[in-house]
Scaffold this active site. Structure first.
Site, mmCIF file in Angstrom:
data_model
loop_
_atom_site.group_PDB
_atom_site.id
_atom_site.type_symbol
_atom_site.label_atom_id
_atom_site.label_comp_id
_atom_site.label_asym_id
_atom_site.label_seq_id
_atom_site.Cartn_x
_atom_site.Cartn_y
_atom_site.Cartn_z
ATOM 1 N N ASP A 195 29.226 -9.428 24.657
ATOM 2 C CA ASP A 195 28.513 -9.575 23.398
ATOM 3 C C ASP A 195 28.364 -11.058 23.068
ATOM 4 O OD1 ASP A 195 27.677 -7.716 20.930
ATOM 5 O OD2 ASP A 195 28.779 -9.417 20.092
ATOM 6 N N ARG A 196 28.838 -11.528 21.897
ATOM 7 C CA ARG A 196 28.714 -12.949 21.549
ATOM 8 C C ARG A 196 29.378 -13.813 22.612
ATOM 9 N NH1 ARG A 196 24.672 -13.282 18.662
ATOM 10 N NH2 ARG A 196 25.268 -15.347 17.942
ATOM 11 N N HIS A 207 21.550 -6.641 11.850
ATOM 12 C CA HIS A 207 22.505 -7.703 11.496
ATOM 13 C C HIS A 207 22.062 -9.063 12.009
ATOM 14 C CE1 HIS A 207 23.450 -6.315 15.509
ATOM 15 N NE2 HIS A 207 24.328 -7.273 15.689
ATOM 16 N N TYR A 257 25.892 -16.513 14.394
ATOM 17 C CA TYR A 257 24.656 -15.735 14.535
ATOM 18 C C TYR A 257 23.437 -16.549 14.119
ATOM 19 C CZ TYR A 257 26.539 -11.167 15.792
ATOM 20 O OH TYR A 257 27.108 -10.118 16.472
ATOM 21 N N HIS A 276 29.437 0.385 23.772
ATOM 22 C CA HIS A 276 29.320 -1.071 23.786
ATOM 23 C C HIS A 276 30.647 -1.751 24.101
ATOM 24 C CE1 HIS A 276 27.883 -5.027 22.596
ATOM 25 N NE2 HIS A 276 28.816 -5.115 21.663
#
Length: 293
Positions: free
Chosen positions: A108-109, A153, A213, A273
């Site tokens: 992910d990030r 988001h 983000y 995920h």
């Protein structure tokens, strides 16, 4: 208050420059591998994978800048939470721990940070594994129409400072808990104490998470676009594990990744995920298999 930990690992505070110190859990011995967590989590998401890999690797699991127990500098300035800056943190962290070259896995990030580290520091990253992500440039292009609402988001946290932080901070457990619940196919993969740790850590880091983000809607895009225009590609063996987001959002995931990586193994998985917690043996096996390429 203590938080759950990875058995056999020791947590270290490691300065990485610019007045920033990262928290990192380190264990095992052997060839080094660095594991980068995703949103809305901490290094603890790697607890099963790290414990397995520690049998024959030195395993380094940091909390990213702005997350967990790592420092959370104010997000003033476009580069504070750019993936380029966060990637440099990771390379410096590994060097401080005695490793100038290492395998790198990110979720992910953390996968976006790992991608930037592999692009910017090919002499340091020997091989790379990316879990359930597209590079930033491709990610924004993929979010189209009503089906793109799954990424709401991303748009919220792309807004100018103020409103996103206020909205998320006012209902942090509901906001972050939504993703922990909606994105997993195996609820018991995330026990109550671990889930509680993630929620508490995220609630304490709202401004820096939003800044991370926000960078992906600005400076990170610029960096990816510059690499694309220059024809830069990942120089090391790459494995990508993804859910079948392409079927839902109308893109060809392997094709997008092939544009960035010549030596690519792409695999679509059936778990949720949070695959390092839902299918840790699968993820561990793919990390070890990278060493054979």
């Amino acid at each position: 208050m203590t938080h759950p930990s990875i058995p056999g690992f020791t947590e270290h505070r490691v300065p990485v420059g610019d007045g920033v110190t990262l928290n990192a859990a380190v264990g095992g011995s052997g060839a080094p591998v660095v594991l980068l967590h995703g949103f809305p989590q901490t290094h603890l998401m790697w607890r099963h994978v790290a414990a397995d890999l520690a049998a024959d690797h030195t395993v380094i699991c940091p909390d990213l800048r702005g997350y967990g127990a790592s420092d959370k500098p104010a997000g003033n300035g476009r580069d504070v939470y750019s993936k380029r800056t966060m990637a440099r943190d990771v390379v410096r962290l590994a060097a401080e721990l005695g490793h100038d070259r290492f395998a790198l896995a990110g979720h992910d990030r953390g996968a976006l940070v790992a991608f930037r580290a592999a692009m910017d520091h090919p002499s340091a990253v020997s091989r790379a594994l990316f879990l359930d992500v597209l590079p930033t440039l491709d990610m924004w292009d993929a979010l189209r129409g009503v089906s793109g609402a799954v990424g709401f988001h991303l748009y919220l946290m792309a807004q100018a400072p103020g409103l996103p932080e206020q909205m998320i901070g006012a209902s942090a457990d509901a906001f972050f808990g939504h993703f922990l619940d909606a994105w997993t196919h195996t609820p018991d993969a995330m026990p109550a104490d671990v889930r509680g740790h993630y929620l508490a850590a995220a609630a304490a880091a709202v401004p820096s998470i939003v800044a991370d983000y926000r960078a992906s809607a600005g400076v990170d895009l610029e960096h990816d676009r510059a690499d694309r225009e220059a024809g830069n590609r990942l120089a090391m063996p790459v494995t990508v594990l993804q859910q079948d987001w392409g079927a839902a959002l109308g893109y060809h995931a392997q094709g997008l990744w092939s544009a960035w990586a010549g030596d690519l193994r792409h695999r679509t998985v059936s778990c949720g995920h949070f695959m390092a917690e839902e299918e840790p043996a699968l993820v561990t096996g793919e990390i070890r298999a990278l060493g054979d390429r």
